[in-house]
Enzyme design. Structure first.
Site, PDB file in Angstrom:
ATOM      1  CB  CYS A 156       4.126  17.265 -50.650  1.00  0.00           C
ATOM      2  SG  CYS A 156       2.661  17.289 -51.674  1.00  0.00           S
TER       3      CYS A 156
ATOM      4  CB  CYS B 271      -0.300  17.631 -50.252  1.00  0.00           C
ATOM      5  SG  CYS B 271       1.182  18.620 -50.133  1.00  0.00           S
TER       6      CYS B 271
ATOM      7  CE  LYS C  92      -4.366  18.115 -47.207  1.00  0.00           C
ATOM      8  NZ  LYS C  92      -3.822  19.429 -47.027  1.00  0.00           N
TER       9      LYS C  92
ATOM     10  CE1 TYR D 288      -2.157  22.737 -45.049  1.00  0.00           C
ATOM     11  CE2 TYR D 288      -1.008  24.622 -44.132  1.00  0.00           C
ATOM     12  CZ  TYR D 288      -0.979  23.433 -44.828  1.00  0.00           C
ATOM     13  OH  TYR D 288       0.211  22.926 -45.305  1.00  0.00           O
TER      14      TYR D 288
ATOM     15  CD  GLU E  37      -5.980  20.711 -44.868  1.00  0.00           C
ATOM     16  OE1 GLU E  37      -6.089  21.338 -45.924  1.00  0.00           O
ATOM     17  OE2 GLU E  37      -4.917  20.127 -44.556  1.00  0.00           O
TER      18      GLU E  37
ATOM     19  CG  HIS F 168     -28.176  27.685 -64.632  1.00  0.00           C
ATOM     20  ND1 HIS F 168     -28.223  28.187 -63.349  1.00  0.00           N
ATOM     21  CD2 HIS F 168     -29.371  27.076 -64.846  1.00  0.00           C
ATOM     22  CE1 HIS F 168     -29.393  27.915 -62.803  1.00  0.00           C
ATOM     23  NE2 HIS F 168     -30.113  27.240 -63.697  1.00  0.00           N
TER      24      HIS F 168
ATOM     25  CD  GLU G   4     -25.530  29.545 -62.066  1.00  0.00           C
ATOM     26  OE1 GLU G   4     -26.018  30.249 -62.955  1.00  0.00           O
ATOM     27  OE2 GLU G   4     -25.977  28.435 -61.758  1.00  0.00           O
TER      28      GLU G   4
HETATM   29  C1  LIG Z   1      -0.094  17.566 -42.942  1.00  0.00           C
HETATM   30  C2  LIG Z   1       0.361  18.457 -44.055  1.00  0.00           C
HETATM   31  C3  LIG Z   1      -0.487  18.748 -45.090  1.00  0.00           C
HETATM   32  C4  LIG Z   1      -0.089  19.572 -46.131  1.00  0.00           C
HETATM   33  N1  LIG Z   1      -0.975  19.840 -47.129  1.00  0.00           N
HETATM   34  C5  LIG Z   1      -0.597  20.611 -48.171  1.00  0.00           C
HETATM   35  C6  LIG Z   1      -1.489  20.856 -49.248  1.00  0.00           C
HETATM   36  O1  LIG Z   1      -2.642  20.406 -49.248  1.00  0.00           O
HETATM   37  N2  LIG Z   1      -1.051  21.615 -50.282  1.00  0.00           N
HETATM   38  C7  LIG Z   1       0.220  22.151 -50.313  1.00  0.00           C
HETATM   39  O2  LIG Z   1       0.578  22.816 -51.292  1.00  0.00           O
HETATM   40  N3  LIG Z   1       1.076  21.940 -49.286  1.00  0.00           N
HETATM   41  C8  LIG Z   1       0.702  21.184 -48.228  1.00  0.00           C
HETATM   42  N4  LIG Z   1       1.590  20.940 -47.209  1.00  0.00           N
HETATM   43  C9  LIG Z   1       2.911  21.614 -47.239  1.00  0.00           C
HETATM   44  C10 LIG Z   1       3.881  20.868 -48.159  1.00  0.00           C
HETATM   45  O3  LIG Z   1       3.981  19.537 -47.755  1.00  0.00           O
HETATM   46  C11 LIG Z   1       5.231  21.558 -48.115  1.00  0.00           C
HETATM   47  O4  LIG Z   1       5.076  22.911 -48.437  1.00  0.00           O
HETATM   48  C12 LIG Z   1       6.227  20.926 -49.102  1.00  0.00           C
HETATM   49  O5  LIG Z   1       6.382  19.560 -48.863  1.00  0.00           O
HETATM   50  C13 LIG Z   1       7.565  21.654 -48.998  1.00  0.00           C
HETATM   51  O6  LIG Z   1       8.504  21.041 -49.835  1.00  0.00           O
HETATM   52  P1  LIG Z   1      10.063  21.133 -49.497  1.00  0.00           P
HETATM   53  O7  LIG Z   1      10.766  20.568 -50.674  1.00  0.00           O
HETATM   54  O8  LIG Z   1      10.401  22.484 -49.045  1.00  0.00           O
HETATM   55  O9  LIG Z   1      10.276  20.192 -48.222  1.00  0.00           O
HETATM   56  P2  LIG Z   1       9.816  18.737 -47.881  1.00  0.00           P
HETATM   57  O10 LIG Z   1       8.811  18.224 -48.826  1.00  0.00           O
HETATM   58  O11 LIG Z   1       9.466  18.767 -46.438  1.00  0.00           O
HETATM   59  O12 LIG Z   1      11.122  17.854 -48.106  1.00  0.00           O
HETATM   60  C14 LIG Z   1      12.247  17.989 -47.306  1.00  0.00           C
HETATM   61  C15 LIG Z   1      12.963  16.655 -47.260  1.00  0.00           C
HETATM   62  O13 LIG Z   1      14.255  16.838 -46.720  1.00  0.00           O
HETATM   63  C16 LIG Z   1      14.580  15.713 -45.913  1.00  0.00           C
HETATM   64  N5  LIG Z   1      15.645  16.149 -45.009  1.00  0.00           N
HETATM   65  C17 LIG Z   1      15.565  17.095 -44.025  1.00  0.00           C
HETATM   66  N6  LIG Z   1      16.780  17.286 -43.477  1.00  0.00           N
HETATM   67  C18 LIG Z   1      17.647  16.447 -44.127  1.00  0.00           C
HETATM   68  C19 LIG Z   1      19.044  16.203 -44.009  1.00  0.00           C
HETATM   69  N7  LIG Z   1      19.812  16.875 -43.149  1.00  0.00           N
HETATM   70  N8  LIG Z   1      19.601  15.271 -44.817  1.00  0.00           N
HETATM   71  C20 LIG Z   1      18.844  14.584 -45.717  1.00  0.00           C
HETATM   72  N9  LIG Z   1      17.512  14.782 -45.868  1.00  0.00           N
HETATM   73  C21 LIG Z   1      16.927  15.717 -45.087  1.00  0.00           C
HETATM   74  C22 LIG Z   1      13.264  15.389 -45.238  1.00  0.00           C
HETATM   75  O14 LIG Z   1      13.249  14.060 -44.767  1.00  0.00           O
HETATM   76  C23 LIG Z   1      12.280  15.630 -46.375  1.00  0.00           C
HETATM   77  O15 LIG Z   1      12.037  14.457 -47.112  1.00  0.00           O
HETATM   78  C24 LIG Z   1       1.224  20.112 -46.147  1.00  0.00           C
HETATM   79  C25 LIG Z   1       2.099  19.819 -45.104  1.00  0.00           C
HETATM   80  C26 LIG Z   1       1.679  18.997 -44.071  1.00  0.00           C
HETATM   81  C27 LIG Z   1       2.628  18.693 -42.956  1.00  0.00           C
END
Ligand SMILES: Cc1cc2nc3c(=O)[nH]c(=O)nc-3n(C[C@H](O)[C@H](O)[C@H](O)COP(=O)(O)OP(=O)(O)OC[C@H]3O[C@@H](n4cnc5c(N)ncnc54)[C@H](O)[C@@H]3O)c2cc1C
Length: 463
Positions: free
Chosen positions: A46, A51, A54, A182, A186, A440, A445
């Site tokens: 994110c 997010c 983006k 999406y 976007e 308004h 509205e």
């Molecule tokens: C282009 C794009 C736009 C988005 N826009 C939106 C939006 O507008 N609104 C919204 O709500 N969501 C949006 N999302 C989705 C949102 O980013 C995810 O839902 C959110 O980040 C999920 O969080 P998470 O903690 O599950 O995983 P992540 O945030 O993906 O974090 C996982 C982390 O784990 C690390 N990792 C993975 N494997 C290992 C390992 N074996 N050892 C150590 N580290 C590891 C990764 O490097 C990463 O940093 C978007 C996603 C993308 C790709």
């Protein structure tokens, strides 16, 4: 910034993204000894490549219309010039600042940050990239998702995903984006707003599968009006590099020359090589880690939250799941996350905001449904002269019953839907909407002034 690797912790979190960071911080404030491993950058998808960057690019892309629209309001704006390098540098500076804030907050809570890939070797042992092992009473898998570029096609090495799109050396003049979700939509809006010629290719019949059909139709027409070429029912069969350009061949035989090809063809849970098989963590049918409502996996003391579980893949959901996990396991308060009526947005141009059931879902689940739909020219478009329309739709149970869904396409849609989501979560009825005084002049509205259903289902059967 990397803390010395502890030999033993109460909680080891794999992945410092939205879910992992929140879980680690809250568990630590409940008194647990916590370490979190991150293989890329703290903040996760994110903050680093989702997010936040983006939305910054979306803001940048929207100025194009503002400059054009200003003329109708009496402004003369000199021919605007855009510099991609400035935008990317400023965006990167902001992302660096956010990453530092995430690190500081973790450190303040006493969480140890380990800058390394982490894998499971047994249910209580994590191995780091340097070969060190950590024993953990509990493990939280919060590794998120990764772009999936689909089946191998000739020339796939020339294709970028959203990860690379944030770091392109220059703004491509011509972009082809494959995907109808999406992220594809976007990025189509971002590139088009910044001045690229954009072609969107999607194998299905219309973009934004899973959204309300009126949203899909309305947004597609608006995007086409803004010059984005949308081709459905086709896919990319191959990509050839020809000098600085790429020639894309579609399954239907058409050939298109562009400067960049981007695939936004979905994301898959980030579980490869994590050691799940070895420790016996089961997967769900959707490919995510199977968890119960307290985010427990099939192995005791191993939990999973966020995109890796492939439930509702949004940042606020991952955060809520991480927090609930920490409260359940370390705060003595079992906490379930309610995954219904989660509002979501598409930061397309124009924007989409939705919450609750689509018309199709409501018709499947409820005997009587009223639909209220309005499309209208927004006030700003009168003087700007821009050809655009807003679409608002309420899906209502029975006659004057609960509002089951709200779907908006138009400027400010996401901001409006965040507020409507509170009302829907509280069980507001159409009568409550009607009793609310209009504000308004606003576009919103319209949500409290739609008096007559545009469609009714199940009425005859009920009468
Ligand atoms: C282009 C794009 C736009 C988005 N826009 C939106 C939006 O507008 N609104 C919204 O709500 N969501 C949006 N999302 C989705 C949102 O980013 C995810 O839902 C959110 O980040 C999920 O969080 P998470 O903690 O599950 O995983 P992540 O945030 O993906 O974090 C996982 C982390 O784990 C690390 N990792 C993975 N494997 C290992 C390992 N074996 N050892 C150590 N580290 C590891 C990764 O490097 C990463 O940093 C978007 C996603 C993308 C790709």
């Amino acid at each position: 910034m990397t803390t010395p690797v502890p030999s033993e912790v109460d909680l080891f979190v794999i992945g410092a993204g939205s879910g992992g960071v929140r879980a680690a911080r809250i568990a630590a404030t409940h008194g647990a000894k916590v370490a979190v491993a991150e293989e890329y950058r703290v903040g996760g998808t994110c903050v680093i490549r989702g997010c936040v960057p983006k939305k910054l690019l979306v803001y940048a892309s929207r100025f194009a219309h503002e400059f054009e629209d200003a003329a109708g309001f009496g402004w003369s704006v000199p021919e605007p010039a855009f510099d991609w390098a400035t935008l990317i540098a400023n965006k990167d500076k902001e992302i660096d600042r956010l990453e530092r804030a995430y690190v500081a907050n973790l450190e303040k809570a006493g969480v140890g940050i380990i800058r390394s890939r982490a894998v499971l070797t047994d249910p209580h042992t994590i191995r780091l990239a340097g070969g060190e092992s950590v024993r953990a009473a509990n493990v939280l898998i919060a590794t998120g998702g990764a772009p999936s570029l689909g089946a191998a096609i000739p020339g796939r090495e020339h294709v970028i995903s959203s990860n690379e799109a944030f770091h392109l050396p220059s703004l491509p003049q011509r972009v082809l984006i494959q995907g109808g979700g999406y992220i594809a939509v976007e990025f189509a809006g971002i590139f088009a707003g910044l001045g690229s010629a954009v072609t969107l290719i999607y194998r299905g019949t219309n973009i934004l599968r899973g959204f309300d059909d009126d949203v899909r139709t309305h947004l597609r027409a608006e995007m086409e009006r803004r010059g984005i070429a949308i081709m459905t029912g086709d896919t990319v069969a191959g990509v050839e590099r020809t000098g600085d350009a790429c020639t894309v061949t579609l399954t239907g035989g058409k050939r298109i020359e562009v400067d960049r090809v981007m695939f936004a063809t979905g994301r898959r849970p980030h579980i490869a090589g994590l050691g799940l098989d070895a420790v016996g963590v089961r997967l769900a049918e959707n490919g995510g880690i199977a968890v119960d409502e307290l985010s427990r996996t099939s192995v005791p003391h191993i939990y999973a939250v966020g995109d890796v579980t492939n439930r509702v893949n949004l940042t606020p959901v991952a955060i809520r799941e991480g927090h609930a996990f920490a409260d359940s396991v370390f705060g003595g308060r079992p906490t379930r996350v309610d995954h219904t009526n989660v509002p979501s947005a598409v930061f397309s141009e124009p924007e989409v905001g939705v919450v609750g059931l689509t018309e199709t879902q409501a018709r499947e689940r409820h005997a009587r449904i009223d639909i209220y739909k309005s499309t209208f020219r927004p006030m700003k478009a009168t003087l700007s002269g821009r050809e655009t329309r807003v679409m608002m739709k309420l899906v209502v149970e029975g006659s004057g019953g609960r509002v089951l869904g709200c779907h908006i396409v138009g400027e400010g849609a996401a901001e409006m839907v965040q507020m409507v989501a509170i009302a829907i979560k509280m069980g507001a009825t159409k009568a409550d909407f009607d009793a609310t005084m209009a504000l308004h002049p606003t576009a919103a509205e319209e949500l409290v002034t739609m008096r007559t259903p545009t469609a009714r289902y199940g009425v005859e059967a009920a009468e």
